[in-house]
Design a protein around this motif. Structure first.
Motif, PDB file in Angstrom:
ATOM      1  N   UNK A 149     -21.745  12.534  28.340  1.00  0.00           N
ATOM      2  CA  UNK A 149     -22.096  12.175  26.966  1.00  0.00           C
ATOM      3  C   UNK A 149     -23.121  13.150  26.405  1.00  0.00           C
ATOM      4  N   UNK A 150     -24.106  13.517  27.245  1.00  0.00           N
ATOM      5  CA  UNK A 150     -25.108  14.491  26.803  1.00  0.00           C
ATOM      6  C   UNK A 150     -24.475  15.834  26.489  1.00  0.00           C
ATOM      7  N   UNK A 151     -23.548  16.277  27.369  1.00  0.00           N
ATOM      8  CA  UNK A 151     -22.871  17.548  27.136  1.00  0.00           C
ATOM      9  C   UNK A 151     -22.019  17.480  25.870  1.00  0.00           C
ATOM     10  N   UNK A 152     -21.316  16.341  25.686  1.00  0.00           N
ATOM     11  CA  UNK A 152     -20.499  16.172  24.486  1.00  0.00           C
ATOM     12  C   UNK A 152     -21.375  16.165  23.236  1.00  0.00           C
ATOM     13  N   UNK A 153     -22.515  15.501  23.340  1.00  0.00           N
ATOM     14  CA  UNK A 153     -23.441  15.474  22.211  1.00  0.00           C
ATOM     15  C   UNK A 153     -23.941  16.872  21.883  1.00  0.00           C
ATOM     16  N   UNK A 154     -24.229  17.666  22.937  1.00  0.00           N
ATOM     17  CA  UNK A 154     -24.673  19.041  22.718  1.00  0.00           C
ATOM     18  C   UNK A 154     -23.591  19.867  22.050  1.00  0.00           C
ATOM     19  N   UNK A 160     -22.000  21.022  14.739  1.00  0.00           N
ATOM     20  CA  UNK A 160     -22.655  20.520  13.540  1.00  0.00           C
ATOM     21  C   UNK A 160     -23.543  21.597  12.912  1.00  0.00           C
ATOM     22  N   UNK A 161     -24.192  22.401  13.770  1.00  0.00           N
ATOM     23  CA  UNK A 161     -25.138  23.391  13.269  1.00  0.00           C
ATOM     24  C   UNK A 161     -24.500  24.734  12.945  1.00  0.00           C
TER      25      UNK A 161
END
Length: 471
Positions: A149-154, A160-161
């Motif tokens: 989940x953390x990797x997906x969020x990153x 996004x950026x």
């Protein structure tokens, strides 16, 4: 009432049978050892546990039938066995009938006064151990999922950026506070991110735009459909806002995509261009885009069918000349004339494939210089029957009828000569009709050199006498 500290009073009037039942209820397995720690007897009422205990334990030292990490604990149990009290409970791992599997047992020891034997009572921890293993596996799975989940969020954070879109995320309540915004949105609106996170999105709008924007948001939240609206922001920035809704943690949110009005209008033009592409893709005429050197970049469905290819991928990167018949002189000349020029050309050629033979086609081509040099071609299949009436000259037909009347009046040799000339003249006229009077293509269709064709054209009066010979 205080708890009794003298258990011997509780059990002193019980029979041996009653004491046996109490022992069975308090322990899953019992060992009887001598002073040296050698196993004298084993008892268990747990049938599943009995199946896992080896049969050769009687007579063996207890310390020898446990796993290496449990031997020190076994020694403590033997040393702590005395007449006055039960020893401290310790977990030992007893060897099992199953390979690479041990039996976890929580054991305590006491020395019997009557026979001076050491009695060890044990509670089976197999189920507890399995629960512990399941818990560890679940914790490991949770850790892996948390990492994913953390990797997906990153990844989403990076998208996004670094994306080209200007994105703002709002919480869909009365004030529409800004939850997140990417760098493109910050640059687009010329604002400081830290100054606006948590503040109302409506504060970025002039007063006369507020009712229009809030009405859009409310309508979109009610219908669930995405909406577009041209909005003037503070500083007279005209921006098209594309809004969509989503649910996060049970609460509605809005995702806004901001585009300068001029770019949004350009996007509409590109959308109309995409309709043109769809029309070309489904056109009945073959359409090909290739490099100036003739390597295919794109082909529509009609050309794929015309060339009998399995699909577009089979065509891409191959030379367009691979799909033409033997008469490619005009095509090569057309390609040469298109190089470096934004002009249109045409020629007659043929498409050759293994299943349906040769198909005569009319090729119209145009070169494009920007944004990338390429050539677009339209292949229109020509029906060989469409000019049938034109190719058969009525005068020639009458001549053929007259030939049949010469039989018996003129020698056969002379008749054959006239017949050969008639057939040759018919074939030349047919080739000229097929090639739209292109003599180079006609010569290739007939398998003649251009010089030979010219001579025959002059022989049959099909060319002006003052035209010079073809080189």
């Amino acid at each position: 009432m205080p708890i009794s500290q003298e258990p011997q009073k509780l059990y002193q009037n019980l029979s041996n049978n009653e004491l046996s039942h109490i022992a069975q209820a308090s322990a899953d397995i019992s060992f009887v050892l001598d002073d040296s720690g050698s196993i004298q007897d084993i008892y268990s009422h747990n049938q599943s546990l009995i199946k896992q205990i080896p049969d050769d334990l009687i007579g063996r030292l207890w310390i020898d039938v446990v796993e290496t990490d449990s031997r020190k604990k076994v020694q403590y149990l033997l040393d702590d066995a005395n007449l006055n009290q039960v020893s401290k409970f310790r977990q030992i791992n007893l060897t099992s009938n199953e390979k690479n599997l041990s039996l976890p047992i929580m054991c305590a020891s006491i020395k019997a006064l009557s026979n001076q034997k050491i009695i060890v009572i044990g509670r089976n921890l197999a189920e507890v151990a399995q629960l512990q293993q399941d818990l560890v596996a679940a914790q490991k799975k949770i850790s892996q999922n948390y990492l994913q989940i953390n990797q997906l969020e990153e990844r989403f954070r990076s998208i996004f950026e670094i994306g080209t879109e200007s994105i703002i995320i709002l919480q869909a309540d009365g004030g529409y506070p800004i939850i997140e915004m990417n760098n493109n949105a910050i640059k687009r609106l010329l604002i400081a991110k830290n100054n606006y996170i948590g503040k109302s999105f409506l504060s970025l709008l002039p007063a006369d735009e507020l009712s229009k924007v809030t009405s859009l948001f409310q309508e979109m939240l009610a219908t669930g459909e995405s909406k577009d609206l041209d909005v003037s922001f503070v500083g007279d920035k005209k921006i098209r806002v594309s809004a969509s809704s989503f649910i996060n943690s049970g609460r509605p949110h809005l995702l806004l995509n901001l585009k300068p009005l001029e770019l949004a209008q350009s996007a509409q033009l590109l959308e109309s261009d995409s309709l043109t592409v769809k029309a070309i893709e489904n056109n009945s005429y073959g359409f090909v885009v290739c490099t100036p050197e003739g390597l295919i970049l794109k082909a529509n469905k009609a050309f794929i069918k015309l060339s009998n290819a399995k699909g577009e991928q089979e065509l891409i990167g191959t030379a367009i000349q691979n799909y033409l018949g033997s008469e490619t002189a005009d095509f090569a000349q057309m390609m040469q004339s298109l190089k470096g020029k934004a002009s249109a050309q045409s020629c007659i050629s043929s498409i050759s494939n293994n299943s349906s033979g040769i198909k005569l086609v009319d090729i119209s081509a145009v070169s494009v210089a920007h944004p990338r040099a390429c050539v677009g071609m339209i292949f229109r299949q020509m029906d060989s029957r469409q000019n049938k009436d034109k190719r058969i000259d009525k005068k020639l037909v009458r001549s053929s009828e007259e030939l049949s009347m010469l039989v018996g009046k003129v020698p056969l040799k002379d008749i054959l000569t006239e017949t050969t000339d008639l057939i040759e003249q018919l074939c030349i006229k047919a080739a000229l009709d097929l090639s739209n009077d292109n003599r180079v293509s006609a010569s290739e269709i007939l398998g003649l050199s251009r010089q030979s064709l010219y001579i025959k054209l002059r022989k049959y009066g099909l060319v002006d006498s003052d035209v010079k010979a073809i080189d």
